[in-house]
Design an enzyme around this catalytic site. Structure first.
Site, PDB file in Angstrom:
ATOM      1  N   GLU A 187      14.170 -48.586  18.471  1.00  0.00           N
ATOM      2  CA  GLU A 187      14.859 -47.276  19.217  1.00  0.00           C
ATOM      3  C   GLU A 187      16.850 -47.261  18.401  1.00  0.00           C
ATOM      4  OE1 GLU A 187      14.938 -48.888  24.040  1.00  0.00           O
ATOM      5  OE2 GLU A 187      13.804 -48.115  23.711  1.00  0.00           O
ATOM      6  N   GLU A 190       5.664 -49.901  22.868  1.00  0.00           N
ATOM      7  CA  GLU A 190       6.433 -50.722  24.120  1.00  0.00           C
ATOM      8  C   GLU A 190       6.113 -50.507  25.504  1.00  0.00           C
ATOM      9  OE1 GLU A 190      10.774 -51.921  22.916  1.00  0.00           O
ATOM     10  OE2 GLU A 190      10.919 -51.598  24.840  1.00  0.00           O
TER      11      GLU A 190
END
Ligand code: GAL
Length: 835
Positions: free
Chosen positions: A423, A530
């Site tokens: 991220e 994820e």
């Protein structure tokens, strides 16, 4: 200048006799250097000096994490996100005497990880500084050693500027430390690189690159002897290569070993070979170095997903942070192994090292136990996520850190993909490519771009170029594994995807966008890096269970709920996530999805989403911080494993007349029937849409029982009884025999029972522990994310009926006796053999 001579010799045995792989007294020694350090919390710059007197300092063995010894406070600078435990500056010192007889050797110190900003001194001389707290690094001690005399290593660790992490980092020399002794001619650090370019049933070709250093002034002739041993220690292939290594230079040899009928490394049978590399100077063996080898093939396919050894399979993985619950960040092999055992038992077959290089021991265990690892380098690049994080060091250190990370880890057969970031904020298509000055862009990208090129519409953005640069570094060091990243923005405009440098499209969450992947990224494999971020507190249930709680309700407002608890029915998750069932179904129904790494396997310290203080550890795990499975664990076990599962929950202690939702996870049965005090409440079956069964029943004290049937025959029964008042303690050690190595642990589950032996599901009795014998209590926990009790203590409250005590041996053989006492309860004791 270092000259490199690359030699290629195919796998034929050398002409003269050498006992490859069997030489007894070679000079390489890898010495555990963790014992007998002195420690002081607080900055003590004078401690760098060799003459500094540290007698008053605390004596301890590494690995050590000083933060876990502290008290929780909302004023600690780490914040609740970092676990609300202390930071600061600490110093470690160790005195040692190198033997005069080693004067011709090279001595290197290796730190597997120091959090963070370490400065290492030998006899007052600064050897180096390393900011990244998760990287392995080392220094050559040789030039500064005083042979046969007292030498002093001093390490300053600075974790004072916080927050620098979005989770608990720990503080100190929290991983192992090694002293590596070699001859002056030796295999380099991380000096072998093993790949398997050809693997089929009849043969595997094992390619071995070896880097040989000659740290003498004179040129020398060395034979590199590479022998591959099978698990029974039988030499199955070998090659010898004679090479000349100039004084002060290194040489890389390339050899091919052929293995007939290779045994493959797989999830169920992670078969390992061992490569033994020996360097011979004439017939004298001057170095011996071992590398684990796994022979396997795999592919990530845009349509069929992941295959291992030719067989399609899903990666059923979990993300893990590195803390070990009440032991903190301090590495302990048994504690990591226990986590992996618990996950394996659930049917988990993959680990994502989120979001940083892990302890090497974790990877060794994954090699041996059979996990598909996504090894990850960074949680941020240039753009920061917390005020003092690694982004401060990125420009200067990212190349070095990324290289060292790949070099250290690339021989692990358990690693199947590299992630260059999680991220990272550079991904966002709205992230302005021009936030970099030209100067800075050229500095980090290393190539001369004109401002026009960077800004031109349709050109690759700086952030895409940076992605490409990082992926290229990885590919240069290991072209055998795909590169990915855990992204958020799920569309092709994402700068990381636009770089086309990622081999696998990986993104976190965004289940609704997943069906568009084949259209958005034609021809690209895909993995859910994820998933879920479902929330649960073990033992806590919020009804009605068919209402889903999406917490926190809003990003921009603090969220509180007086319970500080999340429901353990699969009915609570973050707004960016999903229930566990939703993602399991999505993956089941789409072949192109290689699998998932769910957030997270275990709870971890820090990031107590959705709550703030006093919450201080996560709610995301399917296993709590103490290692006790939450209910969702059994959902995964029923879907991911072949184990017979029949899990009925919640407990059977409610208010008389109350409606209670009883859920059941099961497999290998056609139907399940629930009985309350013998009366049937109906027969139910799972459906492809709903992976659990549920009954809403009226509570009456007594028993609730589920019966599972297959083809009309009873295949399982589970009964829960209403527990009475707490009456006694039960202790259940996971192991009652430990190695006398000073490190081995026994994890002892402590349960509060009523007089009839039923678990009291709401008990919170305070339990005191006492150990007799050569062992100590390494930590206590109960999985409660808001407990302010210390992890290093000899007492703990039960939380929903349970707590945990961890006993560590002191390195002496003998019998250890643990007693557990609590006011008003019958005590319990247990014996542990240290052998
Ligand atoms: C993700 C992030 C993880 C963790 C998780 C919590 O976005 O990658 O590190 O913060 O959210 O839901």
């Amino acid at each position: 200048m270092v000259n490199r001579l690359v030699l290629f010799v195919s796998g034929i045995c050398c002409m003269f006799f050498m006992a490859c792989g069997t030489s007894p007294d070679v000079p390489r020694e890898r010495i555990d250097f963790t014992e007998g350090w002195r420690f002081r919390l607080g900055d003590t710059p004078e401690a760098a000096d060799a003459d500094f007197v540290d007698e008053e300092w605390r004596m301890l063995n590494l690995p050590h994490d000083w933060a876990i010894e502290g008290d929780f406070s909302k004023d600690n600078p780490s914040g609740t996100g970092g676990g609300a435990l202390p930071g600061g500056v600490g110093w470690y010192r160790k005195t040692f005497v190198p033997e005069k007889s080693d004067v011709d050797k090279k001595i290197r110190i290796v730190f597997d990880g120091v959090y963070m900003n370490s400065d290492v001194y030998l006899n007052g001389v600064l050897l180096g500084h390393r900011p990244y707290g998760y990287i392995t690094f080392g220094y050559d001690l040789t030039p500064h050693l005083k042979w046969g005399e007292k030498n002093v290593l001093a390490v300053r660790v600075d974790n004072s500027e916080q927050p620098n992490s979005r989770w608990y980092s720990g503080c100190g020399i929290y991983r192992n430390v090694w002293l590596v002794k070699t001859a002056s001619v030796h295999v380099g650090e991380w000096g072998t690189y093993v790949t398997t370019p050809v693997v089929n049933e009849s043969e595997a070709v094992v390619n071995v690159q070896t880097i040989v250093f000659n740290e003498t002034d004179a040129s020398t002739q060395i034979t590199v002897c590479s022998s591959l041993f099978d698990a029974e220690n039988k030499c199955v292939a070998k090659a010898d290569t004679l090479c000349t290594v100039g004084g002060g230079t290194d040489t890389i040899t390339v050899q091919q070993l052929k293995v007939a009928s290779p045994q493959l490394w797989g999830i169920e049978e992670p078969y390992l070979y061992t490569l033994v590399t020996e360097l011979f100077d004439g017939d004298r063996c001057v170095d011996r170095y071992e590398t684990p080898v796994g022979i396997r093939t795999f592919s990530f396919d845009a349509e069929k997903g992941f295959s291992l050894n030719g067989k399609p399979m899903k990666i059923n993985g979990v993300c893990m942070h590195h803390d070990l619950g009440c032991l903190g960040a301090a590495v302990n092999i048994r504690a990591i192994e226990r986590q992996l055992e618990i996950l394996k038992e659930m049917g988990c077959n993959g680990i994502r090292c989120s979001h940083n290089p892990p302890a090497p021991e974790l990877l060794d265990l994954c090699d041996r136990m059979g996990f598909i690892v996504m090894d990850e380098a960074f949680d941020m690049w240039r753009k920061k996520k917390t005020t003092h994080d690694y982004s401060r060091y990125f420009n200067e250190w990212h190349e070095r850190d990324l290289r060292d990370f790949i070099l250290r880890d690339r021989n692990h057969p358990s690693i199947f993909m590299w992630s260059i970031g999680n991220e990272v904020l550079e991904q966002w298509s709205h992230a302005d490519a021009d936030t970099l000055s030209l100067e800075e862009a050229n500095l980090i990208l290393n190539f001369g771009h004109s401002k026009d090129m960077l800004a031109k519409d349709g050109e690759m953005s700086v952030n895409s170029l940076l992605t490409k640069k990082l992926a290229d570094i990885v590919k240069q060091l290991d072209p055998t594994r795909p590169v990915t990243a855990g992204c958020n923005e799920p569309n092709p405009f994402n700068h990381l995807f636009r770089s086309e440098a990622l081999d696998i499209i990986g993104y976190n969450y965004h289940n609704v966008n997943v069906p568009d992947v084949p259209a958005n990224f034609p021809g690209k494999p895909f993995i859910i890096t994820e998933s879920n971020s479902a929330l649960a507190t073990r033992g806590y249930y919020r009804m009605p269970s068919d209402k889903v709680y999406i917490w926190p309700e809003r990003w921009d407002k603090p969220f509180t709920d007086s319970s500080y608890s999340c429901s353990s029915y699969d009915n609570c998750h973050v707004p960016w996530g999903n229930t566990h069932e939703e993602t399991i179904k999505l993956i089941r129904d789409n072949d192109f999805i290689s699998g998932q790494y769910l957030w997270t396997g275990f709870d971890y310290i820090g990031e107590p989403t959705p709550f703030g203080w006093p919450a201080r550890s996560s709610y995301f795990g399917v296993v709590d911080l103490a290692g006790f499975p939450k209910d969702a664990y059994y959902l995964y076990q029923s879907e991911w494993s072949d184990k017979q599962v029949l899990h009925l929950f919640p407990h059977w202690n409610w208010k008389e007349g109350q409606d209670v939702d009883m859920w059941c996870y099961y497999n290998n049965a056609d139907e399940v029937e629930l009985f309350v005090n013998g009366k049937s409440q109906g027969v139910r079956s799972k459906t492809p849409d709903c992976l659990h069964t549920v009954w809403r029943v009226r509570f009456e004290p007594g028993s609730v029982k589920v019966v599972a049937r297959k083809a009309g025959k009873i295949v399982g029964e589970k009964e829960l009884r209403t527990a009475g008042e707490p009456a006694r303690i039960r202790l259940t050690p996971d192991r009652s025999q430990l190695a006398a190595d000073g490190k081995d642990l026994s994890f002892i589950t402590v349960e509060i029972l009523d007089k009839d032996g039923n678990l009291c599901p709401n008990a919170d009795n305070l339990v005191n522990f006492n150990v007799k014998g050569d062992a100590f209590i390494a930590g206590v926990d109960n999985g409660n994310p808001i407990s302010m009790e210390r992890f290093k203590d000899t007492k703990r409250r039960a939380f929903y009926g349970k707590c945990l005590v961890v006993v560590q041996n002191k390195g002496k053989k003998g019998m250890v006796h643990l007693m557990a006492m609590s006011d008003g309860l019958q005590p319990a004791d247990v014996e542990i053999v240290i052998d």
